[in-house]
Every structure is written in C-alpha cells, then in structure tokens.
Design an enzyme around this catalytic site. Structure first.
Site, PDB file in Angstrom:
ATOM      1  N   ARG A  20       1.036  -1.166   0.022  1.00 39.83           N
ATOM      2  CA  ARG A  20       0.098   0.053  -0.049  1.00 39.83           C
ATOM      3  C   ARG A  20       0.915   1.302   0.048  1.00 39.83           C
ATOM      4  O   ARG A  20       2.182   1.241   0.249  1.00 39.83           O
ATOM      5  CB  ARG A  20      -1.045  -0.071   1.202  1.00 39.83           C
ATOM      6  CG  ARG A  20      -0.711  -0.572   2.521  1.00 39.83           C
ATOM      7  CD  ARG A  20       0.362  -0.071   3.255  1.00 39.83           C
ATOM      8  NE  ARG A  20       0.284   1.492   3.229  1.00 39.83           N
ATOM      9  CZ  ARG A  20       1.225   2.199   3.808  1.00 39.83           C
ATOM     10  NH1 ARG A  20       2.330   1.849   3.488  1.00 39.83           N
ATOM     11  NH2 ARG A  20       0.973   3.517   3.885  1.00 39.83           N
ATOM     12  N   GLY A  21       0.337   2.305  -0.237  1.00 37.85           N
ATOM     13  CA  GLY A  21       1.046   3.497  -0.291  1.00 37.85           C
ATOM     14  C   GLY A  21       1.053   4.026  -1.782  1.00 37.85           C
ATOM     15  O   GLY A  21       1.555   3.015  -2.676  1.00 37.85           O
ATOM     16  N   ALA A  22       0.729   5.314  -2.168  1.00 37.01           N
ATOM     17  CA  ALA A  22       0.532   5.450  -3.558  1.00 37.01           C
ATOM     18  C   ALA A  22       1.699   5.223  -4.560  1.00 37.01           C
ATOM     19  O   ALA A  22       1.497   4.400  -5.404  1.00 37.01           O
ATOM     20  CB  ALA A  22       0.263   6.963  -3.687  1.00 37.01           C
ATOM     21  N   ARG A  45      -7.865  -0.066  -6.481  1.00 38.08           N
ATOM     22  CA  ARG A  45      -7.713   1.113  -5.650  1.00 38.08           C
ATOM     23  C   ARG A  45      -7.913   2.391  -6.337  1.00 38.08           C
ATOM     24  O   ARG A  45      -7.215   2.870  -7.116  1.00 38.08           O
ATOM     25  CB  ARG A  45      -6.522   1.055  -4.640  1.00 38.08           C
ATOM     26  CG  ARG A  45      -6.502  -0.188  -3.897  1.00 38.08           C
ATOM     27  CD  ARG A  45      -5.523   0.053  -2.654  1.00 38.08           C
ATOM     28  NE  ARG A  45      -6.058   0.676  -1.421  1.00 38.08           N
ATOM     29  CZ  ARG A  45      -5.426   1.463  -0.597  1.00 38.08           C
ATOM     30  NH1 ARG A  45      -4.201   1.080  -0.546  1.00 38.08           N
ATOM     31  NH2 ARG A  45      -6.111   2.218   0.277  1.00 38.08           N
ATOM     32  N   GLN A  55      -1.836   2.037   9.903  1.00 40.55           N
ATOM     33  CA  GLN A  55      -0.360   2.042   9.327  1.00 40.55           C
ATOM     34  C   GLN A  55       0.583   2.886  10.073  1.00 40.55           C
ATOM     35  O   GLN A  55       1.660   2.695  10.212  1.00 40.55           O
ATOM     36  CB  GLN A  55      -0.449   2.960   7.999  1.00 40.55           C
ATOM     37  CG  GLN A  55      -1.547   2.147   6.730  1.00 40.55           C
ATOM     38  CD  GLN A  55      -2.904   2.366   7.031  1.00 40.55           C
ATOM     39  OE1 GLN A  55      -3.503   2.911   7.867  1.00 40.55           O
ATOM     40  NE2 GLN A  55      -3.581   2.516   5.891  1.00 40.55           N
ATOM     41  N   ASP A  85      -2.167  10.864  -1.840  1.00 35.08           N
ATOM     42  CA  ASP A  85      -2.317   9.961  -2.874  1.00 35.08           C
ATOM     43  C   ASP A  85      -2.645  10.651  -4.132  1.00 35.08           C
ATOM     44  O   ASP A  85      -2.578  10.069  -4.973  1.00 35.08           O
ATOM     45  CB  ASP A  85      -3.541   9.090  -2.329  1.00 35.08           C
ATOM     46  CG  ASP A  85      -3.011   8.073  -1.223  1.00 35.08           C
ATOM     47  OD1 ASP A  85      -2.756   8.784  -0.229  1.00 35.08           O
ATOM     48  OD2 ASP A  85      -2.783   6.989  -1.425  1.00 35.08           O
ATOM     49  N   ASN A 143      -5.466  12.198   0.980  1.00 35.77           N
ATOM     50  CA  ASN A 143      -4.471  11.459   2.096  1.00 35.77           C
ATOM     51  C   ASN A 143      -5.041  10.751   2.696  1.00 35.77           C
ATOM     52  O   ASN A 143      -6.435  10.972   2.775  1.00 35.77           O
ATOM     53  CB  ASN A 143      -3.411  12.276   2.730  1.00 35.77           C
ATOM     54  CG  ASN A 143      -2.342  11.371   3.273  1.00 35.77           C
ATOM     55  OD1 ASN A 143      -1.549  10.528   2.420  1.00 35.77           O
ATOM     56  ND2 ASN A 143      -1.734  11.469   4.415  1.00 35.77           N
ATOM     57  N   LYS A 144      -4.517   9.662   3.525  1.00 36.87           N
ATOM     58  CA  LYS A 144      -5.299   9.037   4.528  1.00 36.87           C
ATOM     59  C   LYS A 144      -6.170   9.502   5.422  1.00 36.87           C
ATOM     60  O   LYS A 144      -6.229  10.824   5.972  1.00 36.87           O
ATOM     61  CB  LYS A 144      -4.178   8.317   5.182  1.00 36.87           C
ATOM     62  CG  LYS A 144      -4.557   7.426   6.536  1.00 36.87           C
ATOM     63  CD  LYS A 144      -5.790   6.251   5.926  1.00 36.87           C
ATOM     64  CE  LYS A 144      -5.021   5.310   4.666  1.00 36.87           C
ATOM     65  NZ  LYS A 144      -6.011   4.570   4.077  1.00 36.87           N
TER      66      LYS A 144
HETATM   67  O1  MRU Z   1      -4.613   3.137   2.184  1.00 31.08           O
HETATM   68  P1  MRU Z   1      -2.984   3.353   2.196  1.00 31.08           P
HETATM   69  O2  MRU Z   1      -2.091   2.645   3.376  1.00 31.08           O
HETATM   70  O3  MRU Z   1      -2.546   2.925   1.038  1.00 31.08           O
HETATM   71  O4  MRU Z   1      -3.002   4.876   2.376  1.00 31.08           O
HETATM   72  C1  MRU Z   1      -1.415   5.456   2.420  1.00 31.08           C
HETATM   73  C2  MRU Z   1      -1.593   6.986   2.481  1.00 31.08           C
HETATM   74  O5  MRU Z   1      -2.562   7.461   2.639  1.00 31.08           O
HETATM   75  C3  MRU Z   1      -0.361   7.488   2.310  1.00 31.08           C
HETATM   76  O6  MRU Z   1      -0.004   8.707   3.055  1.00 31.08           O
HETATM   77  C4  MRU Z   1      -0.123   7.892   0.726  1.00 31.08           C
HETATM   78  O7  MRU Z   1      -0.197   6.883   0.027  1.00 31.08           O
HETATM   79  C5  MRU Z   1       1.490   8.749   0.355  1.00 31.08           C
HETATM   80  S1  MRU Z   1       2.672   7.173   0.654  1.00 31.08           S
HETATM   81  C6  MRU Z   1       4.185   7.831   0.224  1.00 31.08           C
END
Ligand code: MRU
Length: 346
Positions: A45-47, A90, A195, A236, A246-247
């Site tokens: 996970r993470g963009a 996603r 996370q 994201d 973002n999250k």
């Molecule tokens: O749902 P996730 O864990 O994929 O969400 C991740 C985030 O919101 C991060 O802050 C974002 O992707 C930036 S990662 C460098």
C-alpha cells in the site's frame, strides 16, 4: 534499507505489510492477477508503492500475452484489459493509473515480441526513479521546513514501505535526522488500518529514529501544548489547485494545525499530482470494508452488525497546506500557478 518489494529471478517479492510488525513474510507475485491481489488486499500500500507494483503487474501481463498465439490487435487489447484490472484495484491514488498509462505507452511503441524485455525495463525504471524522487523530496524538505531542530507529526505511513524505499514524508524525516535536526516524530496510530502504529512506528524504531506513537486523538492536545513544530504527511492524489487526498484523518490535522499556527506540509512526488483533476471535488474516495472499523485484527470491538462509514481518504484543501514538497522543488500557494510551473519543468 527497508524496501517493500524487489525482483528476484523474474518474480516480484512483496513484503506482506498486513502482518507487520509481528512477522516479515514475503509474497511471490508472478502475474498480473497476483499484482492486483497484493494491491487490493493492501499487502502492499502507499501511492508510489502501488504504482511500482502495478508497473510490474503490467510487465508480467506483457510477458504472458507476448507468448500467446493471437493476432497483434488482440494482444494489445489484452494488455489494455490487464491495465484496467490493475487500475480498478484502488481508486484514489493517481500513481496507479499513472504507472499503467506509462507502461501502455511503452507497449504501444514496441513490437509485441519486444514487450517482455522492454516492459520489465520500464517497471524497473519506475522504481529506480521513485527511490531517487524520495531522496530529492527529503533534500527539498530541509529548506521547506522551519529552521532548527524540529519535532514533527506525521499520519499514516508515507515511508520506505509506501514507496520504492526511503519515503516521502518519512524521507523528509530521514533527511532531517541526517542533518542532526530531528528532535522527535510523533506518529499517529491511524485508525482503522493503523499504518502509523504498524508501519511508521516499526520503520522509524527499527532505524533508531526518535518516534513516539500516539492515538489519533492526541494530536490536537500536542499542538495546543506547542509541542509540534510542523506536520508532514504524504498524499495519494494532488489536484491542480493543491487540494490533496491523503489517509483519512489528514484533513482534521490540517484544520487543527491552522488553528494553532503549526505549518502543514505535503511531501509527494510529482507522479502524485493529477493536473487533470481541477480540485478535490473530482477525487474519488475509496470506501472500504466496514469490518476494518468494527474489528481490530480479528477482534470485534463494536456490535457485529452496526452501520459503519469507512472512507479510506479525505481531502485537505490547498488553502490549509503551507507547501507541497516534491522531487522538483517546493510549491507554495497559489498552487494553481506553482504546480502548473512545476509540472512543466523537465
Ligand atoms: O491506504 P494506504 O495505506 O495505501 O494509504 C496510504 C497513504 O495515505 C499515504 O499517506 C500515501 O499513499 C502517501 S505514501 C508515500
């Protein structure tokens, strides 16, 4: 160096982030469906990281399709279908469709017989670039942040685990620590998927960086006590007016930061900027399984059938963001102008 995936003997090994910090188990991805699976289940996970893994999913699809005995248009359409499958996993992070589009452009310019080599090379290049982008974000962050020794707060995990390595928000943290300017990082737990607790606390603690884990509800109190010098999070998808998805929970941090005069920064590569998106209103917000909120791991912490609203992301308006730190430099308001200029830079 912590990294969430690496290639070995033509297969992608992906660290199963759902099991951290209890266990370090590596999953083997050898085809497009496997890549879609690790992204949709959030093993990765993470963009930026899901963009990189999607690129490998396209490379694996290309390898399999190139071996088929079909005519050229059918094979090109099959690769487009693989791209659609990956993009559907996603919806919020733009790095995913960005990576798929880049892979398709290479496929379009290459005879099908050349796909296996060319697309593998491109997937590798995307990850190599992402790592160098993260290091550049760290360097630019040093100038963007207030001077001196700082106590930061971050949300979710925008670290090595969320990228090809090093991280975006945590790239800034690492760069600051390298300069001897990091007093401490407060890491929000980040319910519901945690996370912050599972990944950010693990990542920083493992490197011996000074991290304090807090429940999400503690952030306001720390700002009220003037214990936070700046907030740095990832993103994201960033719209061209600076609105940043973002999250979930990032928006309320930015509102509290504005109230307390704490500068709020987004750290993200330009691959997260979506110039086709005019504002946050255009960003699709992923909604996830209600059981992520009703349960912690497998333990039920709410009535099993209670209604739940579980958006995975929220949008912080550009007006609440002090600066957006990218690998190309630091964009400050007004973002319509500064992001447009930055996206034009080579
Ligand atoms: O749902 P996730 O864990 O994929 O969400 C991740 C985030 O919101 C991060 O802050 C974002 O992707 C930036 S990662 C460098």
């Amino acid at each position: 160096m912590i990294r969430p995936f690496f290639l070995e003997n033509g297969e992608l090994l992906v660290l199963d982030q759902r099991l951290l910090p209890r266990e370090e188990r590596w999953l083997t991805v050898r085809d497009c469906e496997g890549a879609a699976g690790v992204i949709s289940t959030m093993a990765v996970r993470g963009a930026p990281a899901i963009g990189c893994v999607a690129a490998w999913g396209m490379a694996f699809a290309a390898r399999e399709i190139a071996a088929r005995d079909e005519d050229d248009p059918a094979r090109r359409e099959a690769l487009r279908e693989a791209g659609r499958r990956l993009v559907a996993t996603r919806p919020t992070a733009v790095n995913l469709p960005w990576a798929v589009t880049r892979m398709l452009a290479v496929a379009d310019a290459t005879p099908v017989a050349g796909w296996p080599a060319q697309l593998a090379q491109e997937a590798d290049a995307i990850a190599v670039e992402d790592l160098s982008f993260c290091r550049a974000i760290g360097r630019h962050g040093l100038c963007a942040l207030p001077p001196g020794r700082l106590t930061l707060l971050t949300h979710c995990n925008a670290g090595a685990l969320a990228t090809a390595g090093y991280g975006t928000a945590l790239g800034v943290v690492r760069a600051l620590a390298g300069e001897g300017r990091l007093a401490r990082v407060y890491a929000d737990d980040t319910r519901p998927r945690q996370q912050g607790a599972r990944l950010t606390a693990w990542e920083l603690h493992r490197e011996g960086l000074p991290v304090t884990l807090i429940a999400d509800t503690v952030a306001g109190m720390l700002m009220q006590r003037r214990a936070i010098d700046a907030i740095v999070t990832g993103a994201d998808r960033i719209a061209r007016n600076g609105d940043s998805a973002n999250k979930i929970g990032t928006y309320q941090l930015a509102v509290m930061a504005a109230h307390h005069g704490v500068p709020f920064f987004i750290a993200a590569p330009t691959t997260t900027v979506d110039m086709d998106c005019a504002s946050g209103d255009d960003i699709v917000i992923e909604e996830r399984d209600p059981d992520e909120v009703r349960r912690i791991d497998d333990v039920l912490v709410a009535p099993a059938d209670v209604d739940v609203f579980n958006p995975a992301f929220d949008v912080t308006p550009g007006s609440l963001i002090s600066a957006i730190i990218t690998e190309r430099g630091v964009a400050r308001p007004s973002y319509r102008e500064t992001l447009a200029g930055m996206m034009q830079k080579a």
